[in-house]
Design a protein around this motif. Structure first.
Motif, PDB file in Angstrom:
ATOM      1  N   SER A  97     -34.468 101.626 -55.445  1.00  0.00           N
ATOM      2  CA  SER A  97     -35.799 101.751 -54.865  1.00  0.00           C
ATOM      3  C   SER A  97     -36.418 103.124 -55.025  1.00  0.00           C
ATOM      4  CB  SER A  97     -35.766 101.379 -53.383  1.00  0.00           C
ATOM      5  OG  SER A  97     -34.930 102.256 -52.679  1.00  0.00           O
ATOM      6  N   ILE A  98     -35.627 104.154 -55.307  1.00  0.00           N
ATOM      7  CA  ILE A  98     -36.191 105.468 -55.566  1.00  0.00           C
ATOM      8  C   ILE A  98     -35.321 106.186 -56.582  1.00  0.00           C
ATOM      9  CG2 ILE A  98     -37.301 105.689 -53.313  1.00  0.00           C
ATOM     10  CD1 ILE A  98     -35.066 107.513 -52.463  1.00  0.00           C
ATOM     11  N   PRO A  99     -35.867 107.202 -57.246  1.00  0.00           N
ATOM     12  CA  PRO A  99     -35.123 107.852 -58.309  1.00  0.00           C
ATOM     13  C   PRO A  99     -33.814 108.491 -57.870  1.00  0.00           C
ATOM     14  CG  PRO A  99     -37.415 108.568 -58.327  1.00  0.00           C
ATOM     15  CD  PRO A  99     -37.214 107.720 -57.109  1.00  0.00           C
ATOM     16  N   THR A 100     -33.636 108.756 -56.590  1.00  0.00           N
ATOM     17  CA  THR A 100     -32.412 109.415 -56.143  1.00  0.00           C
ATOM     18  C   THR A 100     -31.253 108.453 -56.001  1.00  0.00           C
ATOM     19  OG1 THR A 100     -33.064 109.167 -53.845  1.00  0.00           O
ATOM     20  CG2 THR A 100     -33.652 111.241 -54.933  1.00  0.00           C
ATOM     21  N   GLN A 131     -38.419  90.826 -62.028  1.00  0.00           N
ATOM     22  CA  GLN A 131     -39.705  90.942 -61.366  1.00  0.00           C
ATOM     23  C   GLN A 131     -40.393  92.240 -61.763  1.00  0.00           C
ATOM     24  OE1 GLN A 131     -37.770  92.036 -57.128  1.00  0.00           O
ATOM     25  NE2 GLN A 131     -39.682  91.005 -56.989  1.00  0.00           N
ATOM     26  N   THR A 132     -41.701  92.268 -61.590  1.00  0.00           N
ATOM     27  CA  THR A 132     -42.492  93.442 -61.923  1.00  0.00           C
ATOM     28  C   THR A 132     -42.459  94.414 -60.751  1.00  0.00           C
ATOM     29  OG1 THR A 132     -43.925  92.055 -63.279  1.00  0.00           O
ATOM     30  CG2 THR A 132     -44.769  94.217 -62.665  1.00  0.00           C
ATOM     31  N   VAL A 133     -42.190  95.687 -61.073  1.00  0.00           N
ATOM     32  CA  VAL A 133     -42.101  96.736 -60.058  1.00  0.00           C
ATOM     33  C   VAL A 133     -42.944  97.920 -60.523  1.00  0.00           C
ATOM     34  CG1 VAL A 133     -40.521  98.343 -58.893  1.00  0.00           C
ATOM     35  CG2 VAL A 133     -39.750  96.036 -59.462  1.00  0.00           C
ATOM     36  N   TRP A 134     -43.732  98.473 -59.622  1.00  0.00           N
ATOM     37  CA  TRP A 134     -44.514  99.670 -59.914  1.00  0.00           C
ATOM     38  C   TRP A 134     -43.907 100.818 -59.122  1.00  0.00           C
ATOM     39  CZ3 TRP A 134     -46.384  94.881 -59.123  1.00  0.00           C
ATOM     40  CH2 TRP A 134     -47.277  94.350 -60.050  1.00  0.00           C
ATOM     41  N   ARG A 135     -43.771 101.986 -59.754  1.00  0.00           N
ATOM     42  CA  ARG A 135     -43.266 103.183 -59.073  1.00  0.00           C
ATOM     43  C   ARG A 135     -44.287 104.307 -59.242  1.00  0.00           C
ATOM     44  NH1 ARG A 135     -38.346 101.773 -57.554  1.00  0.00           N
ATOM     45  NH2 ARG A 135     -37.089 100.474 -58.924  1.00  0.00           N
ATOM     46  N   VAL A 136     -44.728 104.854 -58.122  1.00  0.00           N
ATOM     47  CA  VAL A 136     -45.703 105.936 -58.127  1.00  0.00           C
ATOM     48  C   VAL A 136     -45.014 107.183 -57.588  1.00  0.00           C
ATOM     49  CG1 VAL A 136     -47.920 106.723 -57.242  1.00  0.00           C
ATOM     50  CG2 VAL A 136     -47.582 104.291 -57.754  1.00  0.00           C
ATOM     51  N   GLN A 137     -44.985 108.220 -58.393  1.00  0.00           N
ATOM     52  CA  GLN A 137     -44.361 109.476 -57.972  1.00  0.00           C
ATOM     53  C   GLN A 137     -45.166 110.113 -56.847  1.00  0.00           C
ATOM     54  OE1 GLN A 137     -41.340 110.550 -59.108  1.00  0.00           O
ATOM     55  NE2 GLN A 137     -41.386 108.572 -60.133  1.00  0.00           N
ATOM     56  N   CYS A 138     -44.481 110.765 -55.921  1.00  0.00           N
ATOM     57  CA  CYS A 138     -45.114 111.490 -54.834  1.00  0.00           C
ATOM     58  C   CYS A 138     -44.153 112.590 -54.402  1.00  0.00           C
ATOM     59  CB  CYS A 138     -45.453 110.570 -53.664  1.00  0.00           C
ATOM     60  SG  CYS A 138     -44.018 109.815 -52.855  1.00  0.00           S
ATOM     61  N   ILE A 184     -41.624 118.535 -47.624  1.00  0.00           N
ATOM     62  CA  ILE A 184     -41.073 119.804 -48.093  1.00  0.00           C
ATOM     63  C   ILE A 184     -41.008 119.844 -49.625  1.00  0.00           C
ATOM     64  CG2 ILE A 184     -39.871 120.378 -45.950  1.00  0.00           C
ATOM     65  CD1 ILE A 184     -37.289 119.359 -47.217  1.00  0.00           C
ATOM     66  N   ASN A 185     -41.916 119.094 -50.244  1.00  0.00           N
ATOM     67  CA  ASN A 185     -42.150 119.100 -51.690  1.00  0.00           C
ATOM     68  C   ASN A 185     -40.986 118.633 -52.556  1.00  0.00           C
ATOM     69  OD1 ASN A 185     -44.830 119.944 -51.428  1.00  0.00           O
ATOM     70  ND2 ASN A 185     -44.140 122.055 -51.147  1.00  0.00           N
ATOM     71  N   ARG A 186     -40.129 117.764 -52.022  1.00  0.00           N
ATOM     72  CA  ARG A 186     -39.111 117.142 -52.871  1.00  0.00           C
ATOM     73  C   ARG A 186     -39.760 115.959 -53.582  1.00  0.00           C
ATOM     74  NH1 ARG A 186     -34.663 116.122 -48.323  1.00  0.00           N
ATOM     75  NH2 ARG A 186     -36.592 115.426 -47.371  1.00  0.00           N
ATOM     76  N   GLU A 187     -39.306 115.676 -54.813  1.00  0.00           N
ATOM     77  CA  GLU A 187     -39.839 114.537 -55.554  1.00  0.00           C
ATOM     78  C   GLU A 187     -39.353 113.233 -54.943  1.00  0.00           C
ATOM     79  OE1 GLU A 187     -39.690 114.370 -59.774  1.00  0.00           O
ATOM     80  OE2 GLU A 187     -39.908 116.543 -59.941  1.00  0.00           O
ATOM     81  N   ARG A 188     -40.264 112.316 -54.716  1.00  0.00           N
ATOM     82  CA  ARG A 188     -39.980 110.993 -54.185  1.00  0.00           C
ATOM     83  C   ARG A 188     -40.862 109.997 -54.923  1.00  0.00           C
ATOM     84  NH1 ARG A 188     -36.022 113.167 -52.659  1.00  0.00           N
ATOM     85  NH2 ARG A 188     -35.491 113.664 -50.540  1.00  0.00           N
ATOM     86  N   CYS A 189     -40.771 108.725 -54.564  1.00  0.00           N
ATOM     87  CA  CYS A 189     -41.706 107.750 -55.122  1.00  0.00           C
ATOM     88  C   CYS A 189     -41.966 106.645 -54.113  1.00  0.00           C
ATOM     89  CB  CYS A 189     -41.214 107.185 -56.451  1.00  0.00           C
ATOM     90  SG  CYS A 189     -39.956 105.936 -56.323  1.00  0.00           S
ATOM     91  N   VAL A 190     -43.098 105.988 -54.299  1.00  0.00           N
ATOM     92  CA  VAL A 190     -43.472 104.808 -53.538  1.00  0.00           C
ATOM     93  C   VAL A 190     -43.340 103.635 -54.508  1.00  0.00           C
ATOM     94  CG1 VAL A 190     -45.369 103.631 -52.368  1.00  0.00           C
ATOM     95  CG2 VAL A 190     -45.026 106.090 -52.028  1.00  0.00           C
ATOM     96  N   THR A 191     -42.697 102.572 -54.065  1.00  0.00           N
ATOM     97  CA  THR A 191     -42.459 101.406 -54.908  1.00  0.00           C
ATOM     98  C   THR A 191     -43.289 100.234 -54.408  1.00  0.00           C
ATOM     99  OG1 THR A 191     -40.197 102.163 -55.295  1.00  0.00           O
ATOM    100  CG2 THR A 191     -40.662  99.861 -55.798  1.00  0.00           C
ATOM    101  N   THR A 248     -42.106 110.845 -45.317  1.00  0.00           N
ATOM    102  CA  THR A 248     -43.537 110.769 -45.530  1.00  0.00           C
ATOM    103  C   THR A 248     -43.816 110.928 -47.017  1.00  0.00           C
ATOM    104  OG1 THR A 248     -43.931 111.769 -43.377  1.00  0.00           O
ATOM    105  CG2 THR A 248     -45.729 111.891 -44.968  1.00  0.00           C
ATOM    106  N   ALA A 249     -44.771 110.167 -47.537  1.00  0.00           N
ATOM    107  CA  ALA A 249     -45.169 110.289 -48.938  1.00  0.00           C
ATOM    108  C   ALA A 249     -46.439 111.128 -49.001  1.00  0.00           C
ATOM    109  CB  ALA A 249     -45.399 108.916 -49.547  1.00  0.00           C
ATOM    110  N   ARG A 250     -46.342 112.289 -49.621  1.00  0.00           N
ATOM    111  CA  ARG A 250     -47.497 113.169 -49.817  1.00  0.00           C
ATOM    112  C   ARG A 250     -48.001 112.936 -51.232  1.00  0.00           C
ATOM    113  NH1 ARG A 250     -46.956 119.404 -48.467  1.00  0.00           N
ATOM    114  NH2 ARG A 250     -47.313 118.565 -46.408  1.00  0.00           N
TER     115      ARG A 250
END
Length: 103
Positions: A6-9, A44-51, A55-62, A79-81
């Motif tokens: 679910s996330i790049p980590t 299934q189709t999945v969209w991942r948006v980087q955010c 504290i400015n760590r890389e995350r994503c919203v799926t 929180t997604a910034r």
């Protein structure tokens, strides 16, 4: 149960295996600008948006469609910034997922 990254980590979320194993039609690109956001995972189709987080760590919203409903998965417990550009990508992903859910 099958797991879907679910996330790049490497954190995971569960997916109903009955739905994940059913082949789905691959939709045509609605917006070519979002092609880099869209992937096909587990049938299934999945969209991942980087955010980022607070504290400015890389995350994503799926974003994905499950049982004709749009599912939005944020960073777990965070929180997604998002920048204006990332919000535009999220809007595009949500619009495409909504169209796919209506089929």
């Amino acid at each position: 149960m099958e797991f879907l990254d679910s996330i790049p980590t490497g954190r995971t979320a569960t997916v109903n295996p009955a739905r994940a194993s059913v082949p789905r039609a691959v939709p045509q690109a609605v917006d070519p600008r979002s092609a880099h956001l869209r992937r096909h995972e587990g049938g299934q189709t999945v969209w991942r948006v980087q955010c980022g987080d607070l504290i400015n760590r890389e995350r994503c919203v799926t974003v994905f469609v499950d049982d004709r409903q749009v599912v939005l998965v944020g960073p777990p417990g965070e929180t997604a910034r998002m920048t204006g550009s990332q919000l535009g990508q999220l809007r595009t992903a949500l619009n495409e997922a909504a169209k796919l859910a209506e089929r």
